[in-house]
Design an enzyme around this catalytic site. Structure first.
Site, short mmCIF file in Angstrom:
data_model
loop_
_atom_site.label_atom_id
_atom_site.label_comp_id
_atom_site.label_asym_id
_atom_site.label_seq_id
_atom_site.Cartn_x
_atom_site.Cartn_y
_atom_site.Cartn_z
N HIS A 53 -11.47 8.58 -1.87
CA HIS A 53 -11.91 7.25 -1.45
C HIS A 53 -10.74 6.29 -1.54
O HIS A 53 -10.32 5.92 -2.64
CB HIS A 53 -13.09 6.77 -2.30
CG HIS A 53 -13.52 5.38 -1.94
ND1 HIS A 53 -14.04 5.07 -0.70
CD2 HIS A 53 -13.47 4.21 -2.61
CE1 HIS A 53 -14.30 3.78 -0.65
NE2 HIS A 53 -13.96 3.22 -1.79
N ASP A 55 -9.31 2.78 -0.82
CA ASP A 55 -9.58 1.38 -0.46
C ASP A 55 -8.41 0.80 0.33
O ASP A 55 -7.26 0.90 -0.10
CB ASP A 55 -9.80 0.55 -1.72
CG ASP A 55 -11.11 0.89 -2.39
OD1 ASP A 55 -12.15 0.83 -1.70
OD2 ASP A 55 -11.10 1.22 -3.59
N ASP A 177 -19.03 3.51 -0.86
CA ASP A 177 -18.74 2.50 -1.89
C ASP A 177 -19.35 1.11 -1.66
O ASP A 177 -19.60 0.40 -2.62
CB ASP A 177 -17.22 2.38 -2.09
CG ASP A 177 -16.85 1.68 -3.40
OD1 ASP A 177 -17.68 1.69 -4.32
OD2 ASP A 177 -15.73 1.14 -3.50
N HIS A 427 -14.42 -3.34 2.28
CA HIS A 427 -15.41 -3.78 1.27
C HIS A 427 -14.79 -4.40 0.02
O HIS A 427 -15.54 -4.76 -0.88
CB HIS A 427 -16.38 -2.64 0.93
CG HIS A 427 -15.73 -1.39 0.44
ND1 HIS A 427 -15.34 -0.38 1.28
CD2 HIS A 427 -15.39 -0.99 -0.80
CE1 HIS A 427 -14.79 0.60 0.57
NE2 HIS A 427 -14.81 0.25 -0.69
ZN LIG Z 1 -14.04 1.21 -2.33
#
Ligand SMILES: [Zn+2]
Ligand SMILES: *[C@@H]1O[C@H](CO)[C@@H](O)[C@H](O)[C@H]1NC(C)=O
Ligand SMILES: *[C@@H]1O[C@H](CO)[C@@H](O)[C@H](O)[C@H]1NC(C)=O
Length: 984
Positions: A53, A55, A177, A427
């Site tokens: 994951h 970001d 997420d 996000h």
């Molecule tokens: Zn995230």
């Protein structure tokens, strides 16, 4: 003899050529569902999904994450992850990996040589490396606007299709997420052709119930307007968020035991680990319906040394499956979300249906993630304005033709802005949940993007108008700063309208003269007035400009075009003030009347003069005292994510408003209220407008008293709203909300304020049988209705503690002068009968989202300048919104047409409407049109989604278009076309 080496070489060459030419075309590719590994129908199949994951900015900026810079903040380097995973995938064809964030993959791909690209292409063509989700980022769902979400998805999906073709097309949406899930996002994914959607976070009470009733997987019917199954999306809740089951994390960042399988060495643990895995699998299977379960093997920025993960998973698979020979009924395999989804589909079950959304999200009784709906209000506004500018930039790139990217003002482009907007949807970007230095980076990217667009726009306007005179854009009109208008005695103003119909806007220009002559493109005089700048406006502006007044007038610009106004100073004395500061009893125009309470200075009523409806309306500002995390129920403080007031009763900032100025002009009537040194507001009614404008200014929020503050404005009315209120989803369809209630489970309410907050992106309303009060906002915010007849909106937050969700900083924005951020914004209020409300708020909200772009040229326009232009042959019908006009390649343009009304919400507009594609543009000849999926990565005719059985069946497809050029839009429908065009 001599010929032999040659023969070898040419054979070798032949071999190389066939390799080079066969792989990238994917001739033998078996990607997609066909490439899925075999499973065992009589066993419990455990799908291991190796994933990372990543970001697109959070604790570090997107590029710091990419390179692995600033590892002192967080150890994370995406370039190494992709390097390492590609290496490891080649070692065994059974291994799989999914990749999600195209912003990172794009960065990496550009740096790879032909050989690596060939290898990666092969992995993609064999389904061993699979793209999932595939947007530029994994967007936030609470604070994003659908227009920007569709754009960022299109940007990522297009890169994947251009690079890998059909095998690069993601089948599954993957939002593991984001902190709550919007119905509009599900609708968008369905319309983009995704077969399914998986996420990790939902309310803990909802999750408990779903586990017990085996409703972790469902069919989400994500629109009340679109004909099923258009917006139906199979949706699955992942078992462990997006982490592996406990004890099975083999990343370099984890501490779980590796599999020690040499019996001659110490600590042999195969039996123990296998048993633990069997237990974990059977436990998980209890909560799911089929004999397939999914395990997310990875987490934040994992797989930097992918060998650790794969080596241990290889062993796990080997030893667990070896037990099948002894009668074990468990089968574990490398898989992907789409392969798992395919098995669920083949199970042919009937799935429960979901029709509301997944907001708000709480991960414990006092931990509601409802603060980020408002966190970083200035970034949220800047992101929204940037969307408007990107749309304008896209449109002018099309209308201006090739000169727009290379013209008199130099080289311009829309790509830089598109990519900046792409990462801003992440996000931890527009959500406001990143560290301060990362928020600054997002803002800087948007500013750079606009600088590139500014050149493009200048070039394009030069082509369209025939004037190459320098053009100035004033960035700071919201604080009454624009050097050109402040000093010039004669200038022209170009008003570009990005909407598909003629729109009127009020404009306010900072000036120093007292009388101006304003004429429109036809030379006709336009009413204008000069209004002195109030004290509170000067306080916010500080020394950034020196205007004494603002010149106010209404402008009008044709659809997808511009109009030019010429402004000359007639008198340069200081303006004669027509302001007084007695509390007025009321202000009014043709449509609305607002009254004030003479003792408090607050609003007291609002009347729609057309319908003769009145509501009692009191409005004031309050702050919730943010919990410091020191009370007995819980140690949770308010922070960037979490909203947790330590009392349900907010503090009133002032019971009375000091009236600073009352300006009663023909064009505008304004009352400036001052509530405290850090809260002021202008109540404003423009001539000819059906909305009341409340322009609020909040900040710097004082925290010297040691109390974090979450500032709201509350509108209290006598509307009998009975606990119901309404909020939009990503700026499109509206959902009904009810205080202390969730449509799908019996809520145990543990936070009476925070647990009733919902995100609004463009509007919220309350209503009774006769009257509806709608508030249209200029950015995403949190809102609620705590009392009958009341609507509150959170405007600003300044906090003293981190909320333990990883960001590691209290949300306390320094602002430009480092003493705290000042935020300013507008709420537009309309009052009408409920059945007529949408006719007002739909167009109003679109004109708030797509704002006019003002640009200025000093002096009079040179003779021959074209003062007015429209890119459309005629205004679009009122129900139709021109969502996208964007250059696709040299001779084609991407166009999205949207029906902007919901089914049944408007008597006049909630009807199908037909548009002729060939009669749209005035300067483009349309030679051909092909319909695409919403994400523009598939031709519509190829978009065949998996079929799911549901409790309520889908309807048969309805009416076709009247002809190949005429397209019909039904309520809330968006249709995407690639038009082959020629500039006329
Ligand atoms: Zn995230
Ligand atoms: C799937 O289920 C439906 C009804 O539930 C049934 O009509 C259909 O035949 C089934 N399809 C398959 C392939 O088993
Ligand atoms: C996707 O890419 C392929 C290969 O480059 C191309 O032929 C196809 O037209 C693209 N599809 C769309 C919808 O753009």
């Amino acid at each position: 003899m001599a010929s032999e080496p040659w023969l070898h070489i040419s054979l070798l060459l032949l071999f190389c050529f066939s390799l080079v030419f066969s792989l990238p075309t994917g001739r033998n590719s078996i990607c997609g569902y066909k490439s899925c590994p075999a499973t065992k129908p009589s066993m419990l199949n455990v799908h291991l999904v190796p994933h990372t994951h990543d970001d697109v900015g959070w604790l570090k900026t997107v590029d710091q994450y990419f390179y692995g810079d600033r590892n002192n903040i967080q150890h994370a380097g995406v370039q190494y992850i992709l390097d390492s995973v590609i290496d490891q995938l080649q070692k065994d064809p059974a291994r799989r990996f999914i990749y999600v964030e195209t912003a990172f993959f794009y960065r990496w791909w550009r740096q790879q040589n032909q050989n690596t690209r060939r290898i990666v292409t092969q992995l993609v063509n064999e389904g061993r490396l699979e793209f999932i989700n595939g947007g530029w980022c994994m967007s936030d769902e609470a604070t994003t606007h659908y227009s920007a979400v569709i754009d960022q998805m299109t940007l990522g999906l297009r890169f994947l299709n251009d690079t890998f073709g059909e095998c690069g097309r993601p089948r599954v949406a993957w939002h593991i997420d984001p902190f709550g899930h919007a119905r509009e996002h599900a609708s968008i994914f369905a319309q983009m052709g995704y077969d399914g959607f998986f996420f990790g976070r939902l309310d803990y009470q909802d999750k408990d119930r779903r586990m017990k009733t085996k409703e972790m997987e469902m069919l989400w019917r994500a629109s009340e307007s679109l004909t099923p199954p258009i917006a139906d999306l199979f949706t699955g809740v992942l078992p462990n968020g997006y982490n592996p089951p406990e004890g099975f994390c083999w990343d370099q960042s984890c501490d779980d035991a590796p599999i020690r399988d040499d019996p001659d060495l110490e600590d042999y643990n195969v039996d123990e680990i296998v048993q633990k895995f069997l237990n974990a699998s059977h436990k998980q299977a209890d909560y799911y319906k089929t004999n397939h379960i999914i395990m997310t093997m990875g987490s934040d920025f994992q797989y930097e040394n992918a060998n650790l993960w794969y080596k241990n998973m290889d062993k796990l698979i080997k030893y667990v499956n070896a037990l099948q020979a002894k009668g074990s009924k468990l089968n574990v395999l490398y898989s992907t979300p789409s392969c798992y989804l395919q098995e669920l589909n083949l199970a042919n079950f009937t799935w429960p249906m979901k029709t509301d959304d997944f907001f708000p999200y709480a991960d414990d009784a006092h931990d509601f993630w409802t603060g980020y709906f408002t966190s970083r209000p200035a970034l949220k506004l800047y992101e929204r304005l940037s969307n408007s500018r990107l749309q304008t930039c896209n449109q002018l790139e099309v209308l201006g033709g090739p000169t727009s990217t290379s013209g008199p003002f130099g080289e311009g482009d829309s790509d830089t802005m598109r990519r900046a907007m792409g990462v801003a949807q992440h996000h931890d970007a527009v959500s406001g949940t990143e560290k301060q230095h990362v928020a600054n980076d997002y803002a800087r990217r948007l500013a750079t993007g606009w600088a590139h667009c500014e050149v493009l726009v200048s070039n394009s306007l030069a082509v369209l108008s025939g004037s190459e005179a320098p053009r100035v854009f004033c960035e700071n009109l919201n604080i009454s700063v624009c050097p050109l208008t402040e000093s010039s005695h004669k200038f022209s103003m170009n008003v570009y309208n990005p909407l598909g119909r003629t729109v009127r806007w009020p404009v306010r220009l900072p000036v120093n003269g007292s009388v101006y002559n304003v004429t429109d493109a036809n030379g006709k005089a336009v009413d204008s007035e000069v209004i002195p700048l109030s004290k509170s406006r000067k306080e916010v502006r500080q020394n950034r400009g020196f205007a004494k007044s603002e010149l106010v007038f209404q402008v009008e610009a044709p659809p997808l075009g511009y109009s030019t106004y010429i402004i000359s100073m007639v008198q340069d004395q200081p303006p004669v003030s027509r302001s007084k500061n007695a509390v007025p009893s009321s202000i009014q125009n043709k449509f609305l009347k607002v009254t004030f309470d003479s003792t408090t200075g607050l609003l007291s009523s609002l009347t729609n003069l057309e319908t003769q409806q009145t509501i009692r309306l009191t409005q004031n500002f309050f702050w919730y005292n943010a919990s410091a995390g020191n009370n007995k129920e819980s140690h949770q403080p308010s922070g960037a994510y979490i909203f947790r007031p330590n009392s349900s009763d907010p503090f009133i900032i002032s019971k009375t408003a000091e009236i600073q100025a009352v300006s009663l002009y023909n064009s505008v009537q304004e009352v400036t209220q001052r509530f405290s040194p850090w809260v002021s507001q202008v109540v404003r009614l423009y001539e000819d407008r059906r909305e009341l404008e409340l322009e609020w200014t909040v900040g710097p929020v004082p925290v010297e008293d040691g109390l974090g503050k979450e500032v709201i404005t509350r509108l209290d009315t006598d509307i009998q709203s009975s606990g119901y209120f309404y909020t939009d989803s990503n700026g499109r369809e509206v959902l009904e909300r009810r205080k202390d209630y969730r449509p799908t489970w019996d809520l145990k309410q543990t936070e009476p304020i925070a647990g009733n907050y919902y995100p609004i992106n463009s509007r919220a309303y309350i209503k009774d049988d006769k009257r509806q009060l709608t508030v249209v906002t200029d950015r995403s915010q949190g809102a609620s209705s705590i009392y009958n007849g009341s609507l509150e909106i959170m405007l600003h937050r300044r906090l003293l503690y981190d909320d333990f969700r990883g960001v590691g900083e209290p949300l306390s924005e320094p602002g430009e002068f480092a003493h705290g951020l000042v935020a300013r914004g507008r709420l537009l209020l309309t009052l009408s009968p409920p059945e007529a409300a949408a006719d007002l708020h739909r167009p109003l909200a679109q004109s708030m989202v797509l704002q006019p772009l003002l640009s200025f040229q000093d002096g009079a326009p040179s003779p021959g300048t074209k003062l007015e232009f429209s890119g459309l042959q005629a205004a679009l019908p009122p129900a139709v919104h021109l969502l996208t006009v964007s250059q696709w390649d040299q001779d084609s343009v991407l166009v999205r047409l949207e029906h902007q009304y919901q089914a049944k919400e408007s008597k006049t507009h909630s009807q199908p409407v037909t548009v002729n594609l060939q009669k749209l543009f005035s300067t483009l000849q349309v030679l051909g049109a092909s319909e695409m999926s919403l994400g523009a990565n598939q031709w519509k005719e190829d978009m065949i989604r998996l079929h799911w059985n549901t409790e309520k069946d889908a309807l048969p497809p309805t009416a076709r278009d009247p002809s190949s050029w005429e397209v019909t839009l039904k309520p809330m429908e968006i249709r995407t076309f690639l038009l082959r065009v020629r500039l006329l």
